[in-house]
Scaffold this active site. Structure first.
Site, PDB file in Angstrom:
ATOM      1  CG  ASP A  47      -1.948   1.080   1.178  1.00  0.00           C
ATOM      2  OD1 ASP A  47      -3.054   0.812   0.681  1.00  0.00           O
ATOM      3  OD2 ASP A  47      -1.645   2.215   1.605  1.00  0.00           O
ATOM      4  NE  ARG A  48      -0.285   1.753  -4.256  1.00  0.00           N
ATOM      5  CZ  ARG A  48      -1.028   0.654  -4.200  1.00  0.00           C
ATOM      6  NH1 ARG A  48      -0.507  -0.509  -3.832  1.00  0.00           N
ATOM      7  NH2 ARG A  48      -2.316   0.688  -4.484  1.00  0.00           N
ATOM      8  CB  THR A  49      -1.829   5.858   1.428  1.00  0.00           C
ATOM      9  OG1 THR A  49      -2.204   6.595   0.253  1.00  0.00           O
ATOM     10  CG2 THR A  49      -2.193   6.687   2.646  1.00  0.00           C
ATOM     11  CG  ASN A  83      -3.473   9.506  -9.569  1.00  0.00           C
ATOM     12  OD1 ASN A  83      -3.205  10.364 -10.387  1.00  0.00           O
ATOM     13  ND2 ASN A  83      -4.531   8.721  -9.702  1.00  0.00           N
ATOM     14  CB  THR A  84      -0.539   6.964  -4.032  1.00  0.00           C
ATOM     15  OG1 THR A  84      -1.925   7.290  -3.992  1.00  0.00           O
ATOM     16  CG2 THR A  84       0.116   7.377  -2.734  1.00  0.00           C
ATOM     17  CB  ALA A  85       2.505   4.104  -7.549  1.00  0.00           C
ATOM     18  CE  LYS A 165      -6.486   1.604  -3.093  1.00  0.00           C
ATOM     19  NZ  LYS A 165      -5.957   1.051  -4.354  1.00  0.00           N
TER      20      LYS A 165
END
Lengths: 230, 230
Positions: A47-49, A83-85, A165
């Protein structure tokens, strides 16, 4: 015709959304006129966040692993429907010779080309995208200013994204409709759907006069421009 | 968790349909619980029916090329969301050590498991699938008999499929609704959606009492069974 490589699985439904948008924007009259694409749907990327909040494993080694797989398939372009990646974009670009189409740059390009001037631009995105200043850094260079949501709106956006998700689409839609009306009340006249889960929720909101830039769609259009016509 | 390899692009929208069906049948509660998948969307694979009618290039070398690419990505299973391409299944299986999940076998398995007995089973498929006896050969081994449509129905099915392939979805839906009512009039009580374009048209027909086996969905379920639980 060029072969596109997609670093996917963040999440899988967002990847499928990009894939469909590419297909629908390709002016093909038969199967053979569509773009060859390799999709590496790799949902195991952490998970990016969570990482950007200091709470989890780094996605970077997984993203690099995916790029190595796509390189073996001889893709001509890379992109990433998350987007976060894009927090890692500069690092990823350094490790590969394959041109990397950025979802953030594609969105900015479209916004600038529209030549519209907005009073209040909002970004519907994950906490990670804000912490990493993923849009802010790129947009500020062109003088485009994003006005952050208040904490309760941002929390509700995050809830919609993570409810989707975990597969509870109906609940996510309900949460999103609620928060969307609050955003309208705050006087925003332009919104960027800057998390690839958001466009999956957009069809459920009532049409409004507000301009919405769907980053996934703008990435799809850029990919078609480069791969179909390239 | 196993990695699935999809030989795709026949057509791209059918590939996207399989991808979404796999995602929706996976009982994941977060991104990371989804199945890793490599999709080789390779629409340049020549038209399968044209080849089986003696009118075009063989898809076989292209299918083999796709398998070689997927092998490089270390997939654990292979599958192919194109019924007509299953004409080459025996040959493809001989060239790879990776187990190949057949869309035809997945459909037969579900039909047999249902333990229902039908009076008249119809197959909505391309001319190529009939010429190659792709379903007939596999089904007859289990004593399941397919009753072919008359020429005008079969022609209308082909028209729906190829109208959809060339991007005219509204027109394809109209053609399909027309032919579907003719099929009902002919007394069929079970239909196999044995071309991966058909499930894209199915949501537009009115609900009827007839049982429809969506081969794409049954392939998705089999892939989830093997890759998620495997």
């Amino acid at each position: 015709m060029k072969r596109l490589g997609i670093i996917g699985g963040m999440g899988p439904e967002a990847t499928s959304d990009l894939f469909l948008k590419i297909i629908r924007h390709t002016p093909a009259k038969k199967d053979q006129e569509h773009i060859p694409i390799i999709i590496d749907n790799y949902p195991q990327i952490p998970d990016r966040t969570a990482f950007l909040k200091g709470l989890g494993e780094s996605p970077l080694p997984y993203l690099l692993e995916s790029i190595r797989r796509l390189e073996k398939c001889n893709v001509d372009y890379l992109c990433m429907p998350c987007n976060t990646a894009h927090y890692f974009l500069d690092e990823l670009r350094k490790t590969t010779k394959i041109p990397f189409i950025s979802i953030v740059e594609s969105t900015l390009e479209s916004l600038v080309k529209s030549k519209k001037s907005y009073n209040k631009i909002g970004l519907m995105a994950t906490d990670g995208t804000f912490i990493g200043k993923i849009y802010h850094r790129v947009f500020e260079k062109e003088g485009v200013n994003i006005v952050n949501f208040n904490t309760s709106i941002q929390q509700a956006i995050m809830d919609s994204i993570y409810t989707l998700k975990c597969g509870k689409k109906d609940e996510a839609v309900k949460l999103f409709i609620e928060v969307f009306s609050k955003i309208i009340d705050e006087g925003y006249d332009c919104l960027i759907a800057g998390c690839t889960e958001i466009p999956i929720l957009l069809p459920y909101i009532e049409k409004s006069s507000i301009d919405i830039y769907d980053a996934t769609e703008l990435l799809a259009l850029k990919a078609v421009e480069l791969c179909y016509r390239g």
